[in-house]
Motif scaffolding. Structure first.
Motif, PDB file in Angstrom:
ATOM      1  N   ILE A  34       0.849  -1.191   0.000  1.00  0.00           N
ATOM      2  CA  ILE A  34       0.000   0.000   0.000  1.00  0.00           C
ATOM      3  C   ILE A  34       0.883   1.238   0.000  1.00  0.00           C
ATOM      4  CG2 ILE A  34      -1.806   1.281   1.232  1.00  0.00           C
ATOM      5  CD1 ILE A  34      -2.569  -1.324   2.635  1.00  0.00           C
ATOM      6  N   TRP A  35       0.455   2.250  -0.726  1.00  0.00           N
ATOM      7  CA  TRP A  35       1.078   3.570  -0.643  1.00  0.00           C
ATOM      8  C   TRP A  35       0.130   4.506   0.095  1.00  0.00           C
ATOM      9  CZ3 TRP A  35       5.849   5.169  -1.336  1.00  0.00           C
ATOM     10  CH2 TRP A  35       6.711   4.442  -2.157  1.00  0.00           C
ATOM     11  N   TYR A  36       0.738   5.302   0.998  1.00  0.00           N
ATOM     12  CA  TYR A  36      -0.014   6.291   1.752  1.00  0.00           C
ATOM     13  C   TYR A  36       0.549   7.678   1.482  1.00  0.00           C
ATOM     14  CZ  TYR A  36      -1.874   2.488   4.661  1.00  0.00           C
ATOM     15  OH  TYR A  36      -2.504   1.357   5.108  1.00  0.00           O
ATOM     16  N   LYS A  37      -0.325   8.655   1.614  1.00  0.00           N
ATOM     17  CA  LYS A  37       0.066  10.063   1.564  1.00  0.00           C
ATOM     18  C   LYS A  37      -0.254  10.673   2.922  1.00  0.00           C
ATOM     19  CE  LYS A  37      -1.270  14.443  -0.672  1.00  0.00           C
ATOM     20  NZ  LYS A  37      -2.209  15.076  -1.648  1.00  0.00           N
ATOM     21  N   GLN A  38       0.694  11.416   3.464  1.00  0.00           N
ATOM     22  CA  GLN A  38       0.450  12.060   4.745  1.00  0.00           C
ATOM     23  C   GLN A  38       0.817  13.533   4.641  1.00  0.00           C
ATOM     24  OE1 GLN A  38       2.511  10.383   8.141  1.00  0.00           O
ATOM     25  NE2 GLN A  38       1.122  11.374   9.581  1.00  0.00           N
ATOM     26  N   GLY A  43      -3.437  12.728   9.378  1.00  0.00           N
ATOM     27  CA  GLY A  43      -3.198  11.301   9.379  1.00  0.00           C
ATOM     28  C   GLY A  43      -2.924  10.774   7.987  1.00  0.00           C
ATOM     29  N   PRO A  44      -2.325   9.595   7.897  1.00  0.00           N
ATOM     30  CA  PRO A  44      -2.059   8.994   6.584  1.00  0.00           C
ATOM     31  C   PRO A  44      -3.348   8.721   5.821  1.00  0.00           C
ATOM     32  CG  PRO A  44      -0.818   7.887   8.319  1.00  0.00           C
ATOM     33  CD  PRO A  44      -1.798   8.776   8.997  1.00  0.00           C
ATOM     34  N   GLN A  45      -3.224   8.781   4.525  1.00  0.00           N
ATOM     35  CA  GLN A  45      -4.370   8.556   3.651  1.00  0.00           C
ATOM     36  C   GLN A  45      -3.989   7.527   2.597  1.00  0.00           C
ATOM     37  OE1 GLN A  45      -5.484  12.085   1.526  1.00  0.00           O
ATOM     38  NE2 GLN A  45      -7.391  11.234   0.762  1.00  0.00           N
ATOM     39  N   PHE A  46      -4.796   6.513   2.461  1.00  0.00           N
ATOM     40  CA  PHE A  46      -4.596   5.466   1.458  1.00  0.00           C
ATOM     41  C   PHE A  46      -4.610   6.077   0.062  1.00  0.00           C
ATOM     42  CE2 PHE A  46      -5.342   1.045   0.001  1.00  0.00           C
ATOM     43  CZ  PHE A  46      -5.876   1.270  -1.253  1.00  0.00           C
ATOM     44  N   ILE A  47      -3.587   5.720  -0.748  1.00  0.00           N
ATOM     45  CA  ILE A  47      -3.564   6.202  -2.127  1.00  0.00           C
ATOM     46  C   ILE A  47      -3.904   5.077  -3.088  1.00  0.00           C
ATOM     47  CG2 ILE A  47      -2.168   7.210  -3.957  1.00  0.00           C
ATOM     48  CD1 ILE A  47      -0.336   8.347  -1.860  1.00  0.00           C
ATOM     49  N   ILE A  48      -3.126   4.016  -3.025  1.00  0.00           N
ATOM     50  CA  ILE A  48      -3.268   2.934  -3.985  1.00  0.00           C
ATOM     51  C   ILE A  48      -2.619   1.689  -3.408  1.00  0.00           C
ATOM     52  CG2 ILE A  48      -1.122   3.475  -5.227  1.00  0.00           C
ATOM     53  CD1 ILE A  48      -2.662   2.788  -7.834  1.00  0.00           C
ATOM     54  N   ASP A  49      -3.100   0.548  -3.839  1.00  0.00           N
ATOM     55  CA  ASP A  49      -2.515  -0.706  -3.380  1.00  0.00           C
ATOM     56  C   ASP A  49      -2.199  -1.600  -4.568  1.00  0.00           C
ATOM     57  OD1 ASP A  49      -5.623  -2.337  -2.263  1.00  0.00           O
ATOM     58  OD2 ASP A  49      -5.074  -1.379  -4.157  1.00  0.00           O
ATOM     59  N   GLN A  58      -2.772   1.186 -11.869  1.00  0.00           N
ATOM     60  CA  GLN A  58      -2.938   2.622 -12.094  1.00  0.00           C
ATOM     61  C   GLN A  58      -4.161   3.157 -11.395  1.00  0.00           C
ATOM     62  OE1 GLN A  58      -2.504   2.455 -16.540  1.00  0.00           O
ATOM     63  NE2 GLN A  58      -1.072   4.129 -16.180  1.00  0.00           N
ATOM     64  N   GLY A  59      -4.010   4.370 -10.899  1.00  0.00           N
ATOM     65  CA  GLY A  59      -5.134   5.082 -10.335  1.00  0.00           C
ATOM     66  C   GLY A  59      -5.242   6.431 -11.022  1.00  0.00           C
ATOM     67  N   GLN A  60      -5.871   7.333 -10.357  1.00  0.00           N
ATOM     68  CA  GLN A  60      -5.984   8.670 -10.929  1.00  0.00           C
ATOM     69  C   GLN A  60      -4.680   9.429 -10.718  1.00  0.00           C
ATOM     70  OE1 GLN A  60      -9.085  11.046  -9.206  1.00  0.00           O
ATOM     71  NE2 GLN A  60      -9.217  12.401 -10.958  1.00  0.00           N
ATOM     72  N   ARG A  61      -3.946   9.647 -11.767  1.00  0.00           N
ATOM     73  CA  ARG A  61      -2.637  10.310 -11.775  1.00  0.00           C
ATOM     74  C   ARG A  61      -1.544   9.554 -11.029  1.00  0.00           C
ATOM     75  NH1 ARG A  61      -0.924  14.796  -9.674  1.00  0.00           N
ATOM     76  NH2 ARG A  61      -2.590  15.035  -8.135  1.00  0.00           N
ATOM     77  N   VAL A  87       4.316  13.739   2.724  1.00  0.00           N
ATOM     78  CA  VAL A  87       5.172  12.583   2.928  1.00  0.00           C
ATOM     79  C   VAL A  87       4.445  11.363   2.383  1.00  0.00           C
ATOM     80  CG1 VAL A  87       6.213  11.054   4.643  1.00  0.00           C
ATOM     81  CG2 VAL A  87       6.340  13.536   4.943  1.00  0.00           C
ATOM     82  N   TYR A  88       5.172  10.565   1.629  1.00  0.00           N
ATOM     83  CA  TYR A  88       4.613   9.342   1.062  1.00  0.00           C
ATOM     84  C   TYR A  88       5.366   8.158   1.649  1.00  0.00           C
ATOM     85  CZ  TYR A  88       2.293  12.363  -2.270  1.00  0.00           C
ATOM     86  OH  TYR A  88       1.498  13.323  -2.834  1.00  0.00           O
ATOM     87  N   PHE A  89       4.632   7.164   2.091  1.00  0.00           N
ATOM     88  CA  PHE A  89       5.298   5.968   2.577  1.00  0.00           C
ATOM     89  C   PHE A  89       4.540   4.720   2.152  1.00  0.00           C
ATOM     90  CE2 PHE A  89       2.444   5.053   6.110  1.00  0.00           C
ATOM     91  CZ  PHE A  89       1.968   6.288   6.501  1.00  0.00           C
TER      92      PHE A  89
END
Lengths: 110, 118
Positions: A34-38, A43-49, A58-61, A87-89
């Motif tokens: 999983i990639w998260y954006k913070q 708090g961290p936010q789910f981006i894509i898995d 692929q997701g949006q952008r 921050v991306y983790f």
């Protein structure tokens, strides 16, 4: 223990350029990522898995690439915008265990 | 933040004092988690709950206790705070137990509580 790390702790890109954020993992049993954006102060936010039976998703952008041979994960952000500064983790999941990476700070230069 | 609030958002306390952090959700998700986030470390799980009065330890549970008397509330208590517990604490919720399934592994995180123990 297993480790989830990032090649670069900071990344600066020009607005409109593409960004690539990398993540290395060491647990060969990890089968889900999983990639998260913070954003600052949030708090961290789910981006894509992505699952281990896939090489690309692929997701949006955003696009996540998985290279199981070298245990490497990357997040590509197309046409980076100021709102992408964060921050991306990554996180790896496998064998009922999970680990979060420490993150890369992305700064978008207007 | 998907209907998750944390209180307080900031707290400064002294070593040896008890501290309780509260997480409240309006999503009716079964699972709730407490994490800590420190420089140089990824998120680390402290405790989690899989239902009312059902909790289990995470990776870094020493010095922490939790309680869940209602579906919507999950409390994290530091019985006697130490400087090593200075951190940012995040609550999270999910519909399925995080890390155990390929599907529906999405966790929703609260805004965090910054705790400083002097």
């Amino acid at each position: 223990g297993e480790s989830v790390g990032l090649h670069l702790p900071t990344l600066s890109v020009q607005e409109g350029d593409n960004s690539i954020i990398n993540c290395a993992y060491s647990n060969s049993a990890s089968d889900y990522f999983i990639w998260y954006k913070q954003e600052s102060g949030k708090g961290p936010q789910f981006i894509i898995d992505i699952r281990s039976n896939m090489d690309k998703r692929q997701g949006q952008r955003v696009t996540v690439l998985l290279n199981k041979t070298v245990k490497h994960l990357s997040l590509q952000i197309a046409a980076t915008q100021p709102g992408d500064s964060a921050v991306y983790f990554c996180a790896e999941i496998g064998g009922n265990q999970f680990y979060f990476g420490t993150g890369t700070s992305l700064t978008v230069i207007p | 933040d998907a209907g998750i609030t944390q209180s307080p958002r900031h707290k400064v306390t002294e070593t040896g004092t008890p501290v309780t952090l509260r997480c409240h959700q309006t999503e009716n998700h079964r699972y709730m988690y407490w994490y800590r986030q420190d420089p140089g470390h990824g998120l680390r799980l402290i405790h989690y709950s899989y239902g009312v009065k059902d909790t289990d330890k995470g990776e870094v549970s020493d010095g922490y206790s939790v309680s869940r008397s209602k579906t919507e509330d999950f409390l994290l208590t530091l019985e006697s705070a130490t400087s090593s517990q200075t951190s940012v604490y995040f609550c999270a919720i999910s519909e399925s137990l995080f890390g155990t399934a390929f599907w529906n592994n999405e966790q929703f995180f609260g805004p965090g509580t910054r705790l400083t123990v002097l």
